[in-house]
Design a protein around this motif. Sequence first.
Motif, PDB file in Angstrom:
ATOM      1  N   LEU A   1       7.024  -5.665  -1.208  1.00 46.24           N
ATOM      2  CA  LEU A   1       6.483  -4.586  -0.369  1.00 46.24           C
ATOM      3  C   LEU A   1       6.465  -3.295  -1.183  1.00 46.24           C
ATOM      4  N   HIS A   2       5.791  -2.297  -0.665  1.00 45.45           N
ATOM      5  CA  HIS A   2       5.818  -1.013  -1.356  1.00 45.45           C
ATOM      6  C   HIS A   2       6.880  -0.099  -0.749  1.00 45.45           C
ATOM      7  N   GLY A   3       6.779   0.143   0.564  1.00 50.64           N
ATOM      8  CA  GLY A   3       7.768   0.992   1.227  1.00 50.64           C
ATOM      9  C   GLY A   3       7.225   2.358   1.601  1.00 50.64           C
TER      10      GLY A   3
ATOM     11  N   PRO B   1       6.979   4.894 -15.589  1.00 51.11           N
ATOM     12  CA  PRO B   1       6.091   3.846 -15.089  1.00 51.11           C
ATOM     13  C   PRO B   1       6.839   2.566 -14.690  1.00 51.11           C
ATOM     14  N   HIS B   2       6.316   1.922 -13.637  1.00 49.75           N
ATOM     15  CA  HIS B   2       6.993   0.748 -13.080  1.00 49.75           C
ATOM     16  C   HIS B   2       6.733  -0.482 -13.949  1.00 49.75           C
ATOM     17  N   VAL B   3       7.511  -0.622 -14.998  1.00 47.58           N
ATOM     18  CA  VAL B   3       7.329  -1.792 -15.867  1.00 47.58           C
ATOM     19  C   VAL B   3       8.372  -2.871 -15.580  1.00 47.58           C
TER      20      VAL B   3
ATOM     21  N   ASN C   1       1.715   9.204 -14.361  1.00 47.32           N
ATOM     22  CA  ASN C   1       2.853   8.752 -15.154  1.00 47.32           C
ATOM     23  C   ASN C   1       2.737   7.318 -15.657  1.00 47.32           C
ATOM     24  N   HIS C   2       2.150   6.441 -14.833  1.00 44.98           N
ATOM     25  CA  HIS C   2       2.088   5.026 -15.219  1.00 44.98           C
ATOM     26  C   HIS C   2       1.359   4.807 -16.535  1.00 44.98           C
ATOM     27  N   PHE C   3       0.384   5.662 -16.827  1.00 51.21           N
ATOM     28  CA  PHE C   3      -0.414   5.464 -18.034  1.00 51.21           C
ATOM     29  C   PHE C   3       0.438   5.563 -19.299  1.00 51.21           C
TER      30      PHE C   3
ATOM     31  N   HIS D   1       0.841  -1.204   0.000  1.00 54.01           N
ATOM     32  CA  HIS D   1       0.000   0.000   0.000  1.00 54.01           C
ATOM     33  C   HIS D   1       0.868   1.242   0.000  1.00 54.01           C
ATOM     34  N   GLU D   2       0.412   2.262  -0.736  1.00 55.60           N
ATOM     35  CA  GLU D   2       1.060   3.567  -0.753  1.00 55.60           C
ATOM     36  C   GLU D   2       0.064   4.514  -0.098  1.00 55.60           C
ATOM     37  N   SER D   3       0.459   5.109   1.040  1.00 58.95           N
ATOM     38  CA  SER D   3      -0.539   5.809   1.862  1.00 58.95           C
ATOM     39  C   SER D   3      -0.321   7.317   1.888  1.00 58.95           C
TER      40      SER D   3
ATOM     41  N   LEU E   1      10.829  -3.338  -3.632  1.00 58.18           N
ATOM     42  CA  LEU E   1      10.237  -2.093  -3.136  1.00 58.18           C
ATOM     43  C   LEU E   1       9.928  -1.158  -4.302  1.00 58.18           C
ATOM     44  N   ASP E   2       8.915  -0.341  -4.108  1.00 60.84           N
ATOM     45  CA  ASP E   2       8.551   0.650  -5.110  1.00 60.84           C
ATOM     46  C   ASP E   2       9.602   1.762  -5.158  1.00 60.84           C
ATOM     47  N   MET E   3       9.750   2.377  -6.328  1.00 65.91           N
ATOM     48  CA  MET E   3      10.650   3.528  -6.434  1.00 65.91           C
ATOM     49  C   MET E   3      10.219   4.660  -5.493  1.00 65.91           C
ATOM     50  N   HIS E   4       8.928   4.668  -5.113  1.00 66.25           N
ATOM     51  CA  HIS E   4       8.418   5.722  -4.247  1.00 66.25           C
ATOM     52  C   HIS E   4       8.445   5.339  -2.763  1.00 66.25           C
ATOM     53  N   ALA E   5       9.239   4.344  -2.435  1.00 67.13           N
ATOM     54  CA  ALA E   5       9.358   3.926  -1.030  1.00 67.13           C
ATOM     55  C   ALA E   5      10.029   5.023  -0.207  1.00 67.13           C
TER      56      ALA E   5
END
Length: 506
Positions: free
Chosen positions: A108-110, A166-168, A448-450, A13-15, A142-146
């Motif tokens: 995990l997201h981070g 985008p996280h591809v 951005n992901h789109f 989750h990204e909160s 982990l996500d780049m946005h962790a």
Amino acid sequence: MRKHRIGIAFFYHESHSFSPMKTEIEQFRNEGYFIGDEIYDAYIGTKTEVGGFLDVLKQERDVEIVPLLCAAAIPSGLVSTEAYSIIEKQMLESIQQAGRLDGLLLALHGAMVVEDLFDPEEHLLGKIRELIGPSVPMATTLDMHANLSEKMIHYTPLHFGFKTYPHVDMYEQGVHASTALLKQLKEGVHYYASFEKLPMMPPSINMRTAEGPMHKMIEWAKQAEEEEEIYNVSVFGGFPYSDVPMVGASVLVVSLNPQKGKETAQKMASLFWSVREEFIMDLPGVKEGLDLAMSIEDDKPVVLADISDNPLSCGSGDTTDLLREMVKLNIPDTLFGGLYDPESIEACRKKGAGNKVFLSLGGKVSPEFGESVQVEAKVVALSDGVFHNSGPFNQHLRVDLKGAAHIRVGRMDILLIGRPMSANDPEMFRHIGLEPQAKRILALKAKNHFRAAFEPIVGRIIYVDAPGVASNRLTTFTYRYIPKPIWPLDDIEYEVELRGKEKWKH
Ligand SMILES: [Zn+2]
């Protein structure tokens, strides 16, 4: 032959600390909640981290995969203490019931934040370590946005951040994490983690990796990985909407030599600091953005990205500033979506396709960012909202919008959806009979992901600075817990300590 038993889990989750939408257990159940063997059906063949774990492990004849628990919810407000506790309890029980584990892979997201926990991922890793003991290898993606904290590396040095936005490359990082874990387990490779946290929380708008400052950082990271004894370099941009002490950017180097790792991490941190101003973008407002879009002559659609309400940055998906202006202008060949509005979908369903209906569109979750727009609409089509991503972002993953309606208001097509979801894949529109490629203007709830799926079919992309919880302007938020001073809110001096060598000054 005694098999290595490797557990697989996913908790994501990204909160957003300033979002009005709390994240409850229901949001996890709506997005993805899979226990044990259900994980195979959900993720095998998908370009996700868990898809990567599974593909690597199933090729190893001496490995037994132990699927534990996967729980993910779309980014939104703080995770409720209750939802977190339910998932943590089930995660720990699944590990306990699994019996002996020789390794553990965790996606995990981070940047999760729980009502009463600033750093739940760190908390979870601590609990897991208590259960499995200090010596069982563990690796995470982990996500780049962790918003990574140093404590995370005390539990394991093996963390692999995404290198694309985008996280591809979720799948590739899943593969890297699995490969490193197997090397530790089978070959006894010893890894070291070197971590540098920077006093900055750049906005994510210009963090994509095709160009700009993050492109430079990732190229430098890849160069560093070419060096001997450097195993992996992750660059984390952080998630500036989490009001937590560990917010912001960091660099993590996994190496086979701690001294070399430390130097590389410091050098990367210094480079990161030097490109920070390039993360700042000045964006057009709604009217300016629309004027610009209408002035462009192109065979391909122009995209207006309503970035401040991007659901994958925790937007409610129902803000109305851009929508209101577009309804007023009544521009032909335009498509707006997906607007989160289950009430309006229900009203459409009652009237049925082909009929007219009065609707009060959007503005229900976040009326402070624009009130509902009153329209008379024609119901064109209704659907259950289920489709599979065409990719490359989250390719083949099943998406359930919890209902959808295609309505026409004047000359405009609008897609209503039953839960907040970024318009990241054209299938969101195509599944109900809407072809985005045939439009002149696409107004998307996206950031951005789109780009991963839409760039081949669209022309100019215009980011619009409308009001919303995911606004690019960080000064609009009242932070309480972030460390101070921090860039870009404060203008600060920063110097990376480089032991034994000259300092990297900027
Ligand atoms: Zn991200």
